[in-house]
Design an enzyme around this catalytic site. Structure first.
Site, PDB file in Angstrom:
ATOM      1  N   VAL A  59     -12.050   0.558   4.051  1.00 33.66           N
ATOM      2  CA  VAL A  59     -13.260  -0.194   3.678  1.00 33.66           C
ATOM      3  C   VAL A  59     -13.392  -0.211   2.154  1.00 33.66           C
ATOM      4  CG1 VAL A  59     -15.768  -0.376   3.945  1.00 33.66           C
ATOM      5  CG2 VAL A  59     -14.388   0.584   5.807  1.00 33.66           C
ATOM      6  N   VAL A  99       0.822  -1.216   0.000  1.00 40.54           N
ATOM      7  CA  VAL A  99       0.000   0.000   0.000  1.00 40.54           C
ATOM      8  C   VAL A  99       0.858   1.268   0.000  1.00 40.54           C
ATOM      9  CG1 VAL A  99      -1.701   1.294   1.338  1.00 40.54           C
ATOM     10  CG2 VAL A  99      -1.956  -1.175   1.059  1.00 40.54           C
ATOM     11  N   GLU A 109      -3.372 -14.844   2.430  1.00 44.19           N
ATOM     12  CA  GLU A 109      -2.085 -14.953   3.111  1.00 44.19           C
ATOM     13  C   GLU A 109      -1.814 -16.428   3.433  1.00 44.19           C
ATOM     14  OE1 GLU A 109      -0.697 -12.033   5.191  1.00 44.19           O
ATOM     15  OE2 GLU A 109      -1.981 -10.645   4.084  1.00 44.19           O
ATOM     16  N   ASP A 121     -11.598  -9.604   9.238  1.00 46.68           N
ATOM     17  CA  ASP A 121     -11.386  -8.447   8.361  1.00 46.68           C
ATOM     18  C   ASP A 121     -12.722  -7.772   8.018  1.00 46.68           C
ATOM     19  OD1 ASP A 121      -9.559  -6.995   6.309  1.00 46.68           O
ATOM     20  OD2 ASP A 121     -11.222  -7.750   5.098  1.00 46.68           O
ATOM     21  N   LYS A 151     -14.349  -3.917   9.077  1.00 44.24           N
ATOM     22  CA  LYS A 151     -14.896  -2.953   8.113  1.00 44.24           C
ATOM     23  C   LYS A 151     -16.329  -2.556   8.461  1.00 44.24           C
ATOM     24  CE  LYS A 151     -11.834  -4.638   4.520  1.00 44.24           C
ATOM     25  NZ  LYS A 151     -11.635  -5.693   3.527  1.00 44.24           N
ATOM     26  N   LYS A 206      -7.030  -0.857   9.307  1.00 43.14           N
ATOM     27  CA  LYS A 206      -8.370  -0.970   9.919  1.00 43.14           C
ATOM     28  C   LYS A 206      -8.339  -0.973  11.442  1.00 43.14           C
ATOM     29  CE  LYS A 206      -8.216  -4.223   7.131  1.00 43.14           C
ATOM     30  NZ  LYS A 206      -7.806  -4.481   5.826  1.00 43.14           N
ATOM     31  N   GLY A 224      -2.129 -15.106  -4.745  1.00 41.26           N
ATOM     32  CA  GLY A 224      -1.717 -13.984  -3.895  1.00 41.26           C
ATOM     33  C   GLY A 224      -2.883 -13.254  -3.250  1.00 41.26           C
TER      34      GLY A 224
HETATM   35  N1  LIG Z   1      -3.091  -4.641   0.310  1.00 40.79           N
HETATM   36  C1  LIG Z   1      -4.336  -4.182   0.172  1.00 40.79           C
HETATM   37  O1  LIG Z   1      -4.957  -4.345  -0.873  1.00 40.79           O
HETATM   38  C2  LIG Z   1      -4.983  -3.413   1.298  1.00 40.79           C
HETATM   39  C3  LIG Z   1      -6.259  -2.859   1.082  1.00 40.79           C
HETATM   40  C4  LIG Z   1      -6.843  -2.083   2.082  1.00 40.79           C
HETATM   41  C5  LIG Z   1      -6.175  -1.907   3.282  1.00 40.79           C
HETATM   42  N2  LIG Z   1      -4.953  -2.506   3.471  1.00 40.79           N
HETATM   43  C6  LIG Z   1      -4.288  -2.282   4.753  1.00 40.79           C
HETATM   44  O2  LIG Z   1      -3.130  -1.482   4.515  1.00 40.79           O
HETATM   45  C7  LIG Z   1      -2.105  -1.816   5.454  1.00 40.79           C
HETATM   46  C8  LIG Z   1      -0.847  -2.187   4.690  1.00 40.79           C
HETATM   47  O3  LIG Z   1      -1.121  -3.304   3.882  1.00 40.79           O
HETATM   48  P1  LIG Z   1      -0.056  -3.872   2.846  1.00 40.79           P
HETATM   49  O4  LIG Z   1      -0.799  -4.770   1.931  1.00 40.79           O
HETATM   50  O5  LIG Z   1       0.747  -2.760   2.281  1.00 40.79           O
HETATM   51  O6  LIG Z   1       0.852  -4.761   3.804  1.00 40.79           O
HETATM   52  P2  LIG Z   1       2.381  -5.147   3.564  1.00 40.79           P
HETATM   53  O7  LIG Z   1       2.662  -5.295   2.109  1.00 40.79           O
HETATM   54  O8  LIG Z   1       2.664  -6.283   4.487  1.00 40.79           O
HETATM   55  O9  LIG Z   1       3.168  -3.845   4.056  1.00 40.79           O
HETATM   56  C9  LIG Z   1       3.236  -3.449   5.370  1.00 40.79           C
HETATM   57  C10 LIG Z   1       4.600  -2.851   5.566  1.00 40.79           C
HETATM   58  O10 LIG Z   1       4.687  -2.286   6.877  1.00 40.79           O
HETATM   59  C11 LIG Z   1       5.963  -2.578   7.392  1.00 40.79           C
HETATM   60  N3  LIG Z   1       5.930  -2.497   8.850  1.00 40.79           N
HETATM   61  C12 LIG Z   1       5.491  -3.393   9.752  1.00 40.79           C
HETATM   62  N4  LIG Z   1       5.568  -2.902  10.995  1.00 40.79           N
HETATM   63  C13 LIG Z   1       6.092  -1.665  10.861  1.00 40.79           C
HETATM   64  C14 LIG Z   1       6.441  -0.646  11.776  1.00 40.79           C
HETATM   65  N5  LIG Z   1       6.259  -0.795  13.064  1.00 40.79           N
HETATM   66  N6  LIG Z   1       6.969   0.521  11.299  1.00 40.79           N
HETATM   67  C15 LIG Z   1       7.175   0.683   9.968  1.00 40.79           C
HETATM   68  N7  LIG Z   1       6.856  -0.247   9.051  1.00 40.79           N
HETATM   69  C16 LIG Z   1       6.325  -1.399   9.497  1.00 40.79           C
HETATM   70  C17 LIG Z   1       6.279  -3.959   6.888  1.00 40.79           C
HETATM   71  O11 LIG Z   1       7.664  -4.146   6.949  1.00 40.79           O
HETATM   72  P3  LIG Z   1       8.378  -5.505   6.484  1.00 40.79           P
HETATM   73  O12 LIG Z   1       8.534  -5.333   5.005  1.00 40.79           O
HETATM   74  O13 LIG Z   1       9.645  -5.529   7.208  1.00 40.79           O
HETATM   75  O14 LIG Z   1       7.435  -6.609   6.878  1.00 40.79           O
HETATM   76  C18 LIG Z   1       5.723  -3.897   5.470  1.00 40.79           C
HETATM   77  O15 LIG Z   1       6.659  -3.443   4.535  1.00 40.79           O
HETATM   78  C19 LIG Z   1      -2.659  -2.968   6.299  1.00 40.79           C
HETATM   79  O16 LIG Z   1      -3.138  -2.449   7.501  1.00 40.79           O
HETATM   80  C20 LIG Z   1      -3.775  -3.525   5.437  1.00 40.79           C
HETATM   81  O17 LIG Z   1      -4.781  -4.140   6.204  1.00 40.79           O
HETATM   82  C21 LIG Z   1      -4.346  -3.243   2.514  1.00 40.79           C
END
Ligand SMILES: NC(=O)c1ccc[n+]([C@@H]2O[C@H](COP(=O)([O-])OP(=O)(O)OC[C@H]3O[C@@H](n4cnc5c(N)ncnc54)[C@H](OP(=O)(O)O)[C@@H]3O)[C@@H](O)[C@H]2O)c1
Length: 329
Positions: free
Chosen positions: A144, A13, A201, A212, A216, A121, A198
């Site tokens: 959401v 994201v 998880e 999840d 929402k 969330k 993908g």
């Molecule tokens: N992906 C989607 O389509 C989507 C849609 C809506 C909402 N979201 C929400 O958006 C958020 C991010 O999702 P994502 O898909 O981008 O997840 P992601 O790919 O796992 O990215 C999360 C990143 O945060 C880093 N991280 C973890 N703890 C941290 C901390 N304390 N300080 C700084 N960085 C930290 C992780 O580091 P590492 O690389 O070291 O693990 C990772 O790079 C989540 O809350 C998710 O629920 C995602």
């Protein structure tokens, strides 16, 4: 003067947002000064970070500190405290038990008058009533249905309308699995396919057990129905023990909130959905939300519920709103 931007969490994201910013926001008055990832590194450059360079760096599998050798290192909380930020983009993983560490980052930022845009969330589902009055602006369109701007739609277009309830498919992973199962696959086969693509998880619990979707629907209820409900107020049931189906119905994981005399009843559970129901036609990773109102009857929104650019776009939309409210654009 440009708004100083910091990003915490530089995964799918965080990077998706930068990609959209480069594509759609080249003329916006913003300056990216800090990125705090975890394994991706943590960089702070007061004069500004080139977003394209940051994306290139991680796409090559490098750590940001390798690519920006002269940058200061400010880990997440330090970035909030010392980065002199105007806007924080928070995109760390969701924790639905404590909302941490994101809750602390967001609270600190808002209390210092920093505006916050989050995709996470946890903090909004668990602590909205506390966070909404702390100082800075809090926006969370991505939480959401990600790229389908349901929160902004309600906020901008349903002013004064009473929301009587919500009903929707708010989790794309389970909807994909259930769509596969309506073609005759077992739960195990469908989950494997979702993981291969993908969508799920390796530990799919948050999706398949309904947590999840619960987060929402809680966000929707607490923000738009004036409640402060918590996860224990929601009846929740996952999809793991459903059989494969080939009949004239489809299983869907449905999140529902209904206004009653006694309060708002909220649930997340699998339902048999027949062709006379608009949710029957929401397949694969798509999401949909029916909004029941006092004046307009029921409105339906349907669209993507996840994705790198889609979620990045939701953050971008929030950024535009914050810049507008701060009279920067
Ligand atoms: N992906 C989607 O389509 C989507 C849609 C809506 C909402 N979201 C929400 O958006 C958020 C991010 O999702 P994502 O898909 O981008 O997840 P992601 O790919 O796992 O990215 C999360 C990143 O945060 C880093 N991280 C973890 N703890 C941290 C901390 N304390 N300080 C700084 N960085 C930290 C992780 O580091 P590492 O690389 O070291 O693990 C990772 O790079 C989540 O809350 C998710 O629920 C995602």
């Amino acid at each position: 003067m440009s708004a100083r931007l910091g990003i915490i969490g530089f995964g799918t994201v965080g990077q998706g947002f930068l990609e959209v910013l480069i594509k759609k926001g080249a003329d916006l008055p913003v300056k990216l000064v800090g990125i705090a990832g975890r394994s991706k590194g943590e960089i702070f450059i007061d004069e500004g970070i080139d977003p394209a360079e940051a994306l290139r760096c991680v796409a090559e599998g490098k750590n940001l500190n390798e690519c920006f050798k002269d940058a200061l290192r400010l880990p997440s909380l330090e970035l909030v405290r010392k980065g002199n930020l105007d806007i924080l983009i928070e995109a760390t993983p969701t924790n639905l038990e404590t909302a941490e560490p994101a809750f602390t980052y967001i609270k600190e930022a808002l209390k210092s008058g920093i505006d916050v845009i989050t995709a996470n969330k946890g903090p909004v589902a668990l602590h909205y009533s506390e966070l909404k009055n702390l100082g800075g602006i809090l926006r969370f369109e991505a939480t959401v249905m990600s790229g389908t701007p349901v929160l902004g739609f309600i906020e901008d277009n349903l002013k004064g309308v009473e929301i009587l309830g919500f009903r929707g498919i708010l989790n794309g992973t389970t909807n994909f699995i259930l769509t596969e199962m309506s073609g005759g696959r077992t739960y195990e086969e469908a989950l494997k396919e979702a993981q291969r693509r993908g969508y799920a998880e390796s530990d799919p619990t948050a999706d398949v057990e309904g947590f999840d979707a619960l987060a929402k629907i809680l966000i929707l209820v607490n923000v738009f129905m004036g409640k402060a409900l918590s996860p224990t107020d929601v009846k929740r049931e996952g999809i793991t023990s459903l059989p494969a189906t080939t009949g004239d119905f489809k299983w869907k994981l449905v999140a529902t909130a209904i206004k009653k005399e006694s309060g708002v009843e909220v649930s997340v559970k699998p339902e048999r959905i027949y062709p006379d129901d608009p949710l029957y036609y929401v397949d694969g990773t798509e999401n949909a939300l029916l909004i029941k109102t006092d004046i307009l009857g029921t409105i339906m929104l349907k669209g993507p519920g996840a994705g790198r650019l889609e979620t990045g776009f939701a953050i971008f939309l929030d950024l535009l709103k914050v810049l507008k409210e701060r009279e920067k654009i």
